[in-house]
Design a protein around this motif. Structure first.
Motif, mmCIF file in Angstrom:
data_model
loop_
_atom_site.group_PDB
_atom_site.id
_atom_site.type_symbol
_atom_site.label_atom_id
_atom_site.label_comp_id
_atom_site.label_asym_id
_atom_site.label_seq_id
_atom_site.Cartn_x
_atom_site.Cartn_y
_atom_site.Cartn_z
ATOM 1 N N THR A 184 0.846 -1.194 0.000
ATOM 2 C CA THR A 184 0.000 0.000 0.000
ATOM 3 C C THR A 184 0.880 1.242 0.000
ATOM 4 O OG1 THR A 184 -1.790 -1.111 1.186
ATOM 5 C CG2 THR A 184 -1.723 1.296 1.295
ATOM 6 N N TRP A 190 -2.392 4.541 10.708
ATOM 7 C CA TRP A 190 -2.709 3.654 9.595
ATOM 8 C C TRP A 190 -2.226 2.232 9.897
ATOM 9 C CZ3 TRP A 190 -5.489 4.416 5.154
ATOM 10 C CH2 TRP A 190 -5.438 3.379 4.221
ATOM 11 N N HIS A 241 -4.459 -1.043 9.898
ATOM 12 C CA HIS A 241 -4.211 -1.964 8.787
ATOM 13 C C HIS A 241 -2.922 -2.749 9.033
ATOM 14 C CE1 HIS A 241 -7.340 0.182 6.516
ATOM 15 N NE2 HIS A 241 -6.776 1.291 6.962
ATOM 16 N N HIS A 301 0.221 -4.472 6.358
ATOM 17 C CA HIS A 301 0.466 -3.801 5.082
ATOM 18 C C HIS A 301 1.941 -3.422 4.964
ATOM 19 C CE1 HIS A 301 -3.780 -2.458 3.682
ATOM 20 N NE2 HIS A 301 -3.858 -3.577 4.374
#
Length: 196
Positions: free
Chosen positions: A3, A91, A95, A98
């Motif tokens: 990502t 983030w 998540h 990632h």
């Protein structure tokens, strides 16, 4: 999941932003690029010209044909100013797992030492640095990929066009974004009239 986070004011988003993101996606083996409009940059004294909702509307229009890209408004709901280290940290919490990248331009790369906790940021992401022909200097111990390309679009020039009601340069804005901004442009010769 690879990502790439693309943080910025996107005030407004222009075709240069999209070209840079597309170049990163196509050359760096990414799974997705996430556009993260920021609430208030610590390195800018003024708030964005467009409202949060206008910036999001423009991003949605500009990215409608980019299945590899999406928008996340995480930063707009965090305390101001918009510290990149705090955004990336949050983030990662939301998540886990990632493999994170951070897309930026050469100007930001050259000013990296001015960013809050920049070394902490470097421990969490691999930077993808866009340049216009001459790759910037690497930093020892900092993971970075360098990609080239050029697009003349400028958000500041577009904002000037909005405030002066002058035409937009051709090819700088997605047609849907240009249409959206024309809706919000003050009527000609009405901006500075005294109240009746």
């Amino acid at each position: 999941m690879k990502t790439c986070l693309f943080g910025g004011s996107f005030d407004p988003v222009h075709e240069g932003h999209i070209a840079i993101a597309r170049r990163a996606y196509e050359t760096c083996g990414l799974d997705e690029i996430v556009f993260l409009p920021c609430a208030q940059s610590p390195l800018k004294e003024t708030s964005p010209f467009l409202s949060d909702s206008q910036r999001i509307d423009c991003l949605e229009k500009a990215l409608k044909d980019c299945p590899w890209a999406r928008i996340d408004t995480l930063d707009l709901h965090m305390p101001r100013p918009s510290w990149s280290w705090r955004l990336i940290e949050r983030w990662r919490e939301l998540h886990p797992g990632h493999d994170l990248y951070w897309l930026m331009g050469t100007d930001q790369w050259e000013e990296l030492e001015q960013w809050g906790r920049w070394q902490y940021i470097a421990s969490m992401v691999t930077f993808i640095v866009h340049h216009r022909g001459t790759a910037p200097r690497p930093r020892p111990g900092v993971e970075a990929l360098f990609i080239d390309g050029h697009h003349p679009a400028s958000s500041s020039a577009i904002r000037q066009s909005l405030t002066s009601s002058s035409p937009f340069p051709s090819g700088w804005l997605h047609p849907s974004v240009a249409s959206e901004l024309n809706i919000h442009r003050p009527p000609d010769n009405q901006k500075n009239l005294p109240p009746e």
